[in-house]
Scaffold this active site. Structure first.
Site, mmCIF file in Angstrom:
data_model
loop_
_atom_site.group_PDB
_atom_site.id
_atom_site.type_symbol
_atom_site.label_atom_id
_atom_site.label_comp_id
_atom_site.label_asym_id
_atom_site.label_seq_id
_atom_site.Cartn_x
_atom_site.Cartn_y
_atom_site.Cartn_z
ATOM 1 C CG HIS A 96 -2.203 -0.982 1.070
ATOM 2 N ND1 HIS A 96 -3.440 -0.112 0.693
ATOM 3 C CD2 HIS A 96 -2.108 -2.251 0.384
ATOM 4 C CE1 HIS A 96 -4.312 -1.571 1.194
ATOM 5 N NE2 HIS A 96 -3.224 -2.506 0.373
ATOM 6 C CG HIS A 259 -5.458 -11.675 -2.470
ATOM 7 N ND1 HIS A 259 -6.484 -11.255 -3.263
ATOM 8 C CD2 HIS A 259 -5.072 -10.719 -1.994
ATOM 9 C CE1 HIS A 259 -6.314 -9.509 -2.950
ATOM 10 N NE2 HIS A 259 -5.738 -9.429 -1.909
#
Length: 731
Positions: A96, A259
């Site tokens: 992020h 993920h």
């Protein structure tokens, strides 16, 4: 005194500047010159003489990595690690940080540690990353200034991957921290978190944005606008990653690779979360999102609102993500937090996932709508299935894509620091050849200047060509610039702003000078087209000053080399194509943004101050460097002579200006006595007389004692732009 009173009026109440009404309130349309003067040395607690590369060289790198590995499994009671491992949290932190980068203007990204500041530290998509940085603080405290926050955040993500069995592509340091929020980054026009007022009638995202909603890094995981449509989500995923410069293969690898680890957190509705860090009360000490649901941590954590893990063994690198995606059918449900998500149906016992914190509890794998876009999108699905069948290809693609994600805005390899820099050069790094010849000396430079002037191409053509080459530089991601000589290659040689026909004539003449010199040179001397383009501009500036009665020498340092077509990612370089270049009085037709704002944006990307911007515009106008023979702003009768005529004539009170069009983007200046036309101008010209701060600068150069200062300041600013990408000189 028992109470505070204004010393002039005696008024009791707030008397600090922060309590007053700002100029932005009274004149909201005024341009903000503050973006040119951000990150002043006075804001930096390390001082303007701090040498980060030198400090980084003192770092005990291996000890730092060992401490980071130990941190991964050092679970703290105040914020327990899922499955006893913080790896996924730190991967998300690093992702992020880097993931705000966008190719449109090169802004965003991990290069400055800006995740510590608003708005990023308080975006909904960054919920609970404040905890990740607090977990990291003891290590930052230990190693001090030898590692910046910006570098530490990315390195921690790398170590997290390695600690869970993944082999990364490498790591490079070199990111220098900022100490205040950036003012130049446009994050969107919305006034509410997760609003999405950023598309046109055709659904295209506003430039230069990449994220689809305010406060998101990429896309809404529940689907576009919260609607669980995997096909529509696939379009969003491909578009937003493409605007980060990622191919379809890189996009699939990043989504799946990221993920492979960790889980989503949605134990209860987001209504249990209190204020974000920037709005938290004083006693919270910068921690936000206080969670009132039971313990507020561990199994009660709320982040995205989605709840569950993607695959078994969430702290281990393996093929489980694709195995789950393509093994099971998926049922749409609402999470405990009220978010749309998908859960695997009829799960085999060996694929049930033990709870991250509650012993004896297990759950079926989950997917977000964005995850399932990899299975349902017709473009991404074949790539996902190929990766499912070839784990080695998947691992290699993820390693390369992760390195690109986390290093894209660091700049060229010349700025990389540390022992883990990959040897393999990537095309997205905009490589240029190393200097493998003897450089030209002072005598050669003088002779070549004369040869370039003897081509009789003229001052305007030589100046505008050098500017076209160097001014592609962006301080945001340190791409572009004159080194590499890519002005002679596609796509730059075809850009309208570069006057392609004139450019080809100039390049042909410069190439002839190069061929003649290189054929005759001895002792291994050679000169590149990249150097000659800049040298020609410098020679033209010297001649222009001499024609005005000023004898000057424009600094020139050789050492640029010429990149090949094979070293140039044409599509990627096309993102450097300007919407406007106010320095050459050019902009694309139909833009909804005012010319003066576009000029300011360009100046900021060129790392210019307001005085540097002013003197360059004024000088380039009188030198005739406008694109397409545009005469707007050419306030002189001596085109091609370097003078302060632009400044003096702009301030001439006998000239009366009126709009030449209803759109008020062009103007005519007439003699106040007889109405005769004197000049024409754009908004990017008249702003220097209209804006009070810019006018104050212009007045300095227009004064009777301002001519010499104007010449010297122009030369300094010109040289700065010509050398912005000379990291070999500036390092």
């Amino acid at each position: 005194m028992s109470e505070m009173k204004c010393p002039f009026s005696g008024h009791t109440g707030a008397v600090t500047p922060a309590g007053g009404t700002s100029n932005d309130h009274w004149w909201p349309n005024q341009i903000n010159l503050g973006i040119l003067h951000q990150h002043h040395p006075a804001s930096n607690p390390l001082g303007d003489d701090f040498d980060y590369p030198k400090a980084f060289a003192s770092l005990d790198y291996q000890d730092l990595k060992a401490d980071l590995r130990a941190l991964m499994t050092d679970s703290q009671d105040w914020w327990p690690a899922d499955w006893g491992h913080y790896g996924a949290l730190f991967i998300r932190m690093a992702w992020h940080s880097a993931g705000t980068y966008r190719t449109g203007d090169g802004r965003g990204g991990a290069g400055h540690g800006n995740q510590r500041f608003a708005p990023l530290n308080s975006w909904p998509d960054n919920t609970n990353l404040d905890k990740a940085r607090r977990l990291l603080w003891p290590i930052k405290r230990k190693y001090g200034n030898a590692i910046s926050w910006a570098d530490l955040i990315i390195l921690t993500g790398n170590v997290a991957l390695e600690s869970m069995g993944f082999r990364t592509f490498g790591f490079a340091g070199g990111r220098v921290d900022i100490w205040q929020p950036e003012e130049d980054v446009f994050w969107g026009r919305e006034t509410g978190w997760l609003d999405h007022d950023r598309t046109d009638a055709q659904g295209n995202l506003d430039q230069p944005l990449a994220a689809v909603e305010m406060g998101l890094i990429y896309v809404n995981p529940e689907g576009p606008g919260g609607e669980p449509d995997p096909v529509a989500s696939g379009r969003d995923v491909r578009e937003t990653f493409a605007r980060m410069g990622m191919s379809v293969e890189e996009t699939v690898a990043l989504v799946a690779g990221g993920h492979t680890f960790g889980k989503c957190h949605g134990a209860a509705p987001p209504s249990h979360l209190e204020t974000e860090p920037e709005g938290a009360p004083l006693h919270a000490q910068g921690l936000g999102w206080h969670n009132t649901f039971h313990s507020g941590k561990a199994e009660h954590t709320i982040t995205t609102g989605i709840e569950g893990a993607w695959k078994p063994n969430p702290t281990r690198w393996d093929q489980g993500y694709f195995e789950m995606m393509f093994t099971y059918d998926w049922e749409l449900i609402k999470s405990p937090g009220g978010a749309w998500q998908w859960v695997a149906k009829d799960v085999k016992p060996e694929h049930m996932i033990p709870d991250a914190h509650v012993a004896g509890k297990s759950s079926a794998p989950i997917m977000t709508t964005a995850d399932l876009s990899l299975r349902h999108d017709t473009v991404m699905e074949p790539v996902a299935r190929r990766f499912h069948q070839d784990q080695d290809a998947f691992a290699d693609a993820f390693a390369r894509a992760w390195f690109k994600l986390t290093h894209r805005d660091l700049g060229p390899r010349a700025l990389y620091l540390g022992p883990e820099i990959p040897q393999e050069v990537q095309i997205w790094q905009d490589p240029v050849p190393s200097v493998d010849h003897t450089l030209i000396d002072t005598a050669d430079i003088a002779n070549l200047k004369q040869q370039l002037l003897d081509t009789r191409l003229g001052v305007p053509a030589l100046v505008s060509t050098a500017w076209a080459s160097a001014s592609t530089f962006r301080g945001s991601d340190r791409r572009g610039g004159a080194n590499g000589g890519r002005l002679r290659l596609l796509p730059q040689r075809s850009w309208e702003v570069n006057n392609p026909e004139q450019l080809q004539a100039v390049l042909k003449a410069i190439e002839a000078v190069q061929q003649q010199f290189n054929a005759a040179a001895t002792g291994g001397k050679q000169v590149s087209i990249a150097d000659l383009i800049v040298l020609a501009g410098c020679a033209a500036v010297e001649k222009a000053a001499a024609d005005g009665g000023h004898s000057i020498t424009v600094p020139f340092r050789p050492g640029r080399t010429d990149a090949s077509t094979e070293q140039t990612d044409t599509a990627s370089f096309n993102t450097l194509k300007p919407l406007a270049d106010g320095f050459r009085n050019w902009q694309r037709q139909g833009l909804p943004i005012r010319a003066e704002e576009l000029l300011l944006d360009k100046a900021q990307l060129l790392t210019l101050s307001a005085p540097e911007m002013t003197v360059l515009v004024a000088g380039l106008r009188v030198l005739g460097a406008n694109s397409g023979n545009n005469r707007q702003g050419v306030f002189t009768k001596r085109i091609g002579v370097l003078s302060n005529d632009f400044c003096m004539n702009l301030l001439d009170m006998t000239t009366h200006w009126t709009p030449a069009s209803e759109s008020q983007d062009s103007y005519v200046g007439r003699n106040g006595a007889n109405g005769a036309e004197r000049w024409i101008a754009s908004r990017a010209d008249l702003v220097f007389g209209s804006n009070s701060q810019l006018r104050a600068i212009v007045e300095v150069y227009a004064q009777s004692d301002g001519a010499a200062r104007f010449i010297s300041d122009f030369v300094r600013a010109w040289t700065k732009v010509m050398e912005l990408d000379r990291f070999d000189l500036n390092s």
